[in-house]
Design an enzyme around this catalytic site. Structure first.
Site, mmCIF file in Angstrom:
data_model
loop_
_atom_site.group_PDB
_atom_site.id
_atom_site.type_symbol
_atom_site.label_atom_id
_atom_site.label_comp_id
_atom_site.label_asym_id
_atom_site.label_seq_id
_atom_site.Cartn_x
_atom_site.Cartn_y
_atom_site.Cartn_z
ATOM 1 N N GLY A 115 0.796 -1.225 0.000
ATOM 2 C CA GLY A 115 0.000 0.000 0.000
ATOM 3 C C GLY A 115 0.824 1.268 0.000
ATOM 4 O O GLY A 115 0.272 2.363 0.127
ATOM 5 N N MET A 117 2.574 2.811 2.051
ATOM 6 C CA MET A 117 2.650 3.674 3.244
ATOM 7 C C MET A 117 4.073 3.652 3.795
ATOM 8 O O MET A 117 4.584 2.592 4.157
ATOM 9 C CB MET A 117 1.678 3.182 4.313
ATOM 10 C CG MET A 117 0.224 3.245 3.869
ATOM 11 S SD MET A 117 -0.871 2.500 5.080
ATOM 12 C CE MET A 117 -0.785 3.684 6.390
ATOM 13 N N GLU A 356 -4.397 1.987 10.176
ATOM 14 C CA GLU A 356 -4.439 2.580 8.841
ATOM 15 C C GLU A 356 -5.893 2.610 8.383
ATOM 16 O O GLU A 356 -6.607 1.615 8.530
ATOM 17 C CB GLU A 356 -3.556 1.706 7.945
ATOM 18 C CG GLU A 356 -3.948 1.587 6.530
ATOM 19 C CD GLU A 356 -3.207 0.412 5.839
ATOM 20 O OE1 GLU A 356 -2.215 -0.118 6.370
ATOM 21 O OE2 GLU A 356 -3.672 0.034 4.756
ATOM 22 N N HIS A 441 2.482 -8.090 7.288
ATOM 23 C CA HIS A 441 3.726 -7.595 7.885
ATOM 24 C C HIS A 441 4.505 -8.690 8.608
ATOM 25 O O HIS A 441 4.732 -8.589 9.811
ATOM 26 C CB HIS A 441 3.421 -6.471 8.880
ATOM 27 C CG HIS A 441 2.746 -5.269 8.278
ATOM 28 N ND1 HIS A 441 2.130 -4.295 9.025
ATOM 29 C CD2 HIS A 441 2.616 -4.878 6.984
ATOM 30 C CE1 HIS A 441 1.647 -3.364 8.224
ATOM 31 N NE2 HIS A 441 1.913 -3.688 6.978
ATOM 32 N N ASN A 479 3.746 0.420 9.655
ATOM 33 C CA ASN A 479 4.030 -0.393 8.471
ATOM 34 C C ASN A 479 5.548 -0.475 8.305
ATOM 35 O O ASN A 479 6.247 0.518 8.474
ATOM 36 C CB ASN A 479 3.387 0.257 7.248
ATOM 37 C CG ASN A 479 1.958 0.686 7.537
ATOM 38 O OD1 ASN A 479 1.736 1.527 8.402
ATOM 39 N ND2 ASN A 479 1.023 0.108 6.868
HETATM 40 P P1 FDA Z 1 10.245 -8.794 0.559
HETATM 41 O O1 FDA Z 1 9.190 -9.745 0.966
HETATM 42 O O2 FDA Z 1 9.844 -7.455 0.087
HETATM 43 O O3 FDA Z 1 11.114 -9.442 -0.602
HETATM 44 C C1 FDA Z 1 11.554 -10.766 -0.584
HETATM 45 C C2 FDA Z 1 11.780 -11.213 -2.015
HETATM 46 O O4 FDA Z 1 12.518 -12.426 -2.014
HETATM 47 C C3 FDA Z 1 10.501 -11.493 -2.796
HETATM 48 O O5 FDA Z 1 10.577 -10.844 -4.046
HETATM 49 C C4 FDA Z 1 10.483 -13.017 -2.944
HETATM 50 O O6 FDA Z 1 9.873 -13.454 -4.154
HETATM 51 C C5 FDA Z 1 11.958 -13.346 -2.941
HETATM 52 N N1 FDA Z 1 12.282 -14.696 -2.450
HETATM 53 C C6 FDA Z 1 11.776 -15.333 -1.366
HETATM 54 N N2 FDA Z 1 12.358 -16.534 -1.201
HETATM 55 C C7 FDA Z 1 13.262 -16.662 -2.206
HETATM 56 C C8 FDA Z 1 14.178 -17.680 -2.572
HETATM 57 N N3 FDA Z 1 14.304 -18.797 -1.854
HETATM 58 N N4 FDA Z 1 14.942 -17.506 -3.678
HETATM 59 C C9 FDA Z 1 14.828 -16.365 -4.416
HETATM 60 N N5 FDA Z 1 13.969 -15.359 -4.102
HETATM 61 C C10 FDA Z 1 13.214 -15.498 -3.004
HETATM 62 N N6 FDA Z 1 4.637 -2.207 4.302
HETATM 63 C C11 FDA Z 1 4.704 -0.863 4.469
HETATM 64 O O7 FDA Z 1 5.663 -0.365 5.050
HETATM 65 N N7 FDA Z 1 3.689 -0.074 3.984
HETATM 66 C C12 FDA Z 1 2.591 -0.588 3.366
HETATM 67 O O8 FDA Z 1 1.702 0.169 2.930
HETATM 68 C C13 FDA Z 1 2.509 -2.002 3.217
HETATM 69 N N8 FDA Z 1 1.412 -2.593 2.639
HETATM 70 C C14 FDA Z 1 1.441 -3.943 2.335
HETATM 71 C C15 FDA Z 1 0.410 -4.505 1.585
HETATM 72 C C16 FDA Z 1 0.493 -5.838 1.177
HETATM 73 C C17 FDA Z 1 -0.619 -6.457 0.366
HETATM 74 C C18 FDA Z 1 1.636 -6.619 1.529
HETATM 75 C C19 FDA Z 1 1.764 -8.053 1.094
HETATM 76 C C20 FDA Z 1 2.648 -6.059 2.282
HETATM 77 C C21 FDA Z 1 2.563 -4.728 2.693
HETATM 78 N N9 FDA Z 1 3.588 -4.143 3.419
HETATM 79 C C22 FDA Z 1 3.583 -2.779 3.652
HETATM 80 C C23 FDA Z 1 4.737 -4.943 3.908
HETATM 81 C C24 FDA Z 1 6.005 -4.749 3.098
HETATM 82 O O9 FDA Z 1 5.759 -4.891 1.717
HETATM 83 C C25 FDA Z 1 7.025 -5.794 3.590
HETATM 84 O O10 FDA Z 1 7.272 -5.528 4.959
HETATM 85 C C26 FDA Z 1 8.333 -5.726 2.823
HETATM 86 O O11 FDA Z 1 8.139 -5.945 1.450
HETATM 87 C C27 FDA Z 1 9.330 -6.741 3.363
HETATM 88 O O12 FDA Z 1 10.591 -6.483 2.792
HETATM 89 P P2 FDA Z 1 11.738 -7.562 2.789
HETATM 90 O O13 FDA Z 1 12.984 -6.920 2.294
HETATM 91 O O14 FDA Z 1 11.781 -8.208 4.127
HETATM 92 O O15 FDA Z 1 11.288 -8.706 1.762
#
Ligand code: FDA
Length: 504
Positions: A115, A117, A356, A441, A479
């Site tokens: 989203g 945020m 939110e 999250h 978030n």
């Molecule tokens: P992240 O999950 O972003 O990236 C991990 C990547 O590694 C992915 O692309 C995955 O495919 C890849 N991967 C996993 N295992 C693997 C493997 N074995 N080999 C190769 N690749 C692999 N946060 C916020 O701050 N504001 C917001 O508004 C929102 N809103 C929101 C909505 C929705 C629908 C979701 C799902 C999430 C949010 N979030 C959010 C959360 C936020 O997106 C989340 O906290 C971060 O993306 C996490 O970042 P990371 O770097 O931890 O990993």
């Protein structure tokens, strides 16, 4: 076949991974990023890259035959989900018993589906969750750096007051303020100037065309447009897509060997590739990175990994709920998919909640106010390796979510009683008012200072690092992506200064 070698490998392309790759590349370190999802750059037959939430197609979802929306129903009807062809789509919902976790799949990770945020946590709370991290340095240097690199921007308050697409947020604000609660604008990485032009019909609509969790075709500064573009721009970083790291082992000379499963976008396995590297950075997200290390420990490939691997997982206290608006409180058919406001009760020691104000971009009057509440839930889960499934399984029981429901209920009971409103019982597939069987999250699993040292270096191994949300101990109070980004900036600065030879 001989293994290919790269000086540094970064697993994943989400926030932690993108920061790390940029800083490595800028320091002249040849770096390969391995991402299990696709690169979302090619338009489909309809001319757009992503499908919207009202008419999702195969691009929406990671290998399922039906979409799995967070709002399972409307008026108890299964109207939100669609049958689709299994495909390497952009949003995954990973099921672990009583908890399922939404994650982004593709170059940009969660930034593609979230989203937008962009919230910096309250300093007093950050100091409480990560007391050993220097907060002066974080708030003076790394949070500002993260926000500037991510392209965080603020809504024009004057436009907010007259925008048709934020009537839903103004209605929620009025109800919260009547009950004595404070609301705040929330910064975003969605370009509010673009959104304003969407409302005026000067540009193609995205936030105003029900695009969020299955990707945005316009307006959002996802990582592919910020950190990853800069990383590729260094000339030292390459990204390999549809490449899932399955196994990590250490070789005699101390380098790491990776087995990487390569698939096509329909899931056909193209082969297993072997790759070796000097410096290995895990940025596969809380679920992905934790699974890799739990598997490596419990299959004996990295036997020095300790008990802290797979511990300290939390859902950031997430709970979703809806309120029924009064008949006269119309929000109109146009709701921006990007939240811009929250109810901020986090400083109340008796009941800290940051809620939110979320949209329901259904294209019609819904008489619903939706919220994603972040609460301070002390419960934590852990991961156990299941050898049969070759999977790390999250141990989390539904009752562990109850403190979040209790906290949200206290705040929203008050809002309802002061406003003469009630909860919506029709949104989550059955008659429940509070939904916390899923989270957006996921945090923890490889907690900073426990599974790793204070800079993300994995205990028991040299040159093995964690960069992502798995470092954060289950909660940030807001978030999480700004916190993940800032922490990754801090950690890689230290690692580059101390661990990586300068002459590379
Ligand atoms: P992240 O999950 O972003 O990236 C991990 C990547 O590694 C992915 O692309 C995955 O495919 C890849 N991967 C996993 N295992 C693997 C493997 N074995 N080999 C190769 N690749 C692999 N946060 C916020 O701050 N504001 C917001 O508004 C929102 N809103 C929101 C909505 C929705 C629908 C979701 C799902 C999430 C949010 N979030 C959010 C959360 C936020 O997106 C989340 O906290 C971060 O993306 C996490 O970042 P990371 O770097 O931890 O990993």
């Amino acid at each position: 076949q001989a293994a290919e070698h790269s000086q540094a490998v970064v697993i994943g392309t989400g926030y932690g991974a993108a920061v790390t790759a940029l800083r490595l590349g800028a320091a002249g370190v040849p770096t390969v990023m391995l991402e299990m999802g696709q690169s979302w750059t090619k338009p489909g037959e309809d001319g757009t890259i992503f499908s919207d939430m009202l008419t999702p197609d195969r691009r929406s979802t990671w290998f399922k035959d039906r979409t799995e929306m967070p709002l399972a129903s409307f008026l108890w009807m299964d109207v939100a989900n669609r049958d689709i062809e299994p495909y390497a789509g952009v949003l995954d919902r990973v099921h672990h018993g009583d908890m399922s976790v939404y994650v982004g799949r593709g170059v940009g990770g969660g930034s593609l589906v979230n989203g937008a945020m962009a919230v910096t946590p309250k300093r007093w709370y950050f100091e409480e969750i990560l007391p050993e991290v220097n907060a002066d340095e974080m708030y003076g240097r790394f949070f500002p750096l993260a926000n500037s690199m991510l392209g965080t921007n603020h809504i024009d308050p004057e436009w907010f007051e007259r925008s048709r697409s934020y009537q839903f947020a103004r209605v929620s604000r009025a109800a919260a303020e009547k009950a004595g609660y404070k609301t705040n604008f929330v910064p975003s990485v969605y370009d509010f100037e673009y959104m304003r032009r969407e409302e005026d019909e000067l540009v193609p609509r995205s936030a105003l065309a029900a695009e969020v969790i299955y990707g945005n075709n316009h307006g959002k500064r996802s990582l592919d447009k910020s950190y990853l573009a800069a990383a590729l721009g260094t000339g030292n970083v390459t990204i390999e897509t549809l490449s899932e790291v399955r196994d990590i082992a250490q070789q005699q000379d101390g380098s790491y060997a990776l087995s990487v499963k390569r698939i096509d976008e329909f899931g056909n396995v193209l082969g297993i590739r072997q790759l070796t590297t000097q410096h290995l950075f895990l940025g596969a997200g809380s679920l992905g990175s934790t699974e890799l290390l739990v598997r490596a420990r419990d299959t004996g490939k990295l036997p020095n990994l300790g008990e802290a691997i797979g511990q300290g997982w939390g859902n950031n206290g997430n709970v979703m709920l809806g309120r029924a608006n009064l008949p006269q409180d119309l929000v109109g058919p146009l709701e921006s998919g990007m939240p811009a406001m929250g109810i901020d009760n986090w400083d109340d020691p008796a009941n800290p909640v940051f809620a939110e104000i979320a949209p329901v971009p259904a294209g019609l009057e819904t008489w619903a106010s939706l919220y994603l509440a972040i609460t301070r839930n002390p419960e934590r889960g852990s991961f156990r390796y299941d050898p049969g499934a070759d999977r790390a399984v999250l141990q989390w029981r539904e009752e562990q979510g109850q403190p979040s429901i209790d906290a949200a209920k206290q705040l929203f009971d008050r809002i309802n009683s002061v406003n003469g409103t009630s909860y919506r019982y029709d949104l989550f597939g059955d008659a429940r008012a509070f939904e916390n069987r899923f989270t957006y999250h996921p945090l923890g699993g490889l907690v900073l200072g426990e599974a790793t040292d204070l800079y993300g270096r994995v205990k028991g191994y040299d040159n093995l690092y964690v960069t992502d949300g798995s470092l954060i101990p289950g909660s940030t109070g807001v978030n999480p992506f700004v916190t993940i980004t800032a922490l990754a900036e801090r950690n890689i600065a230290k690692v580059l200064a101390e661990d990586i030879p300068k002459n590379t």
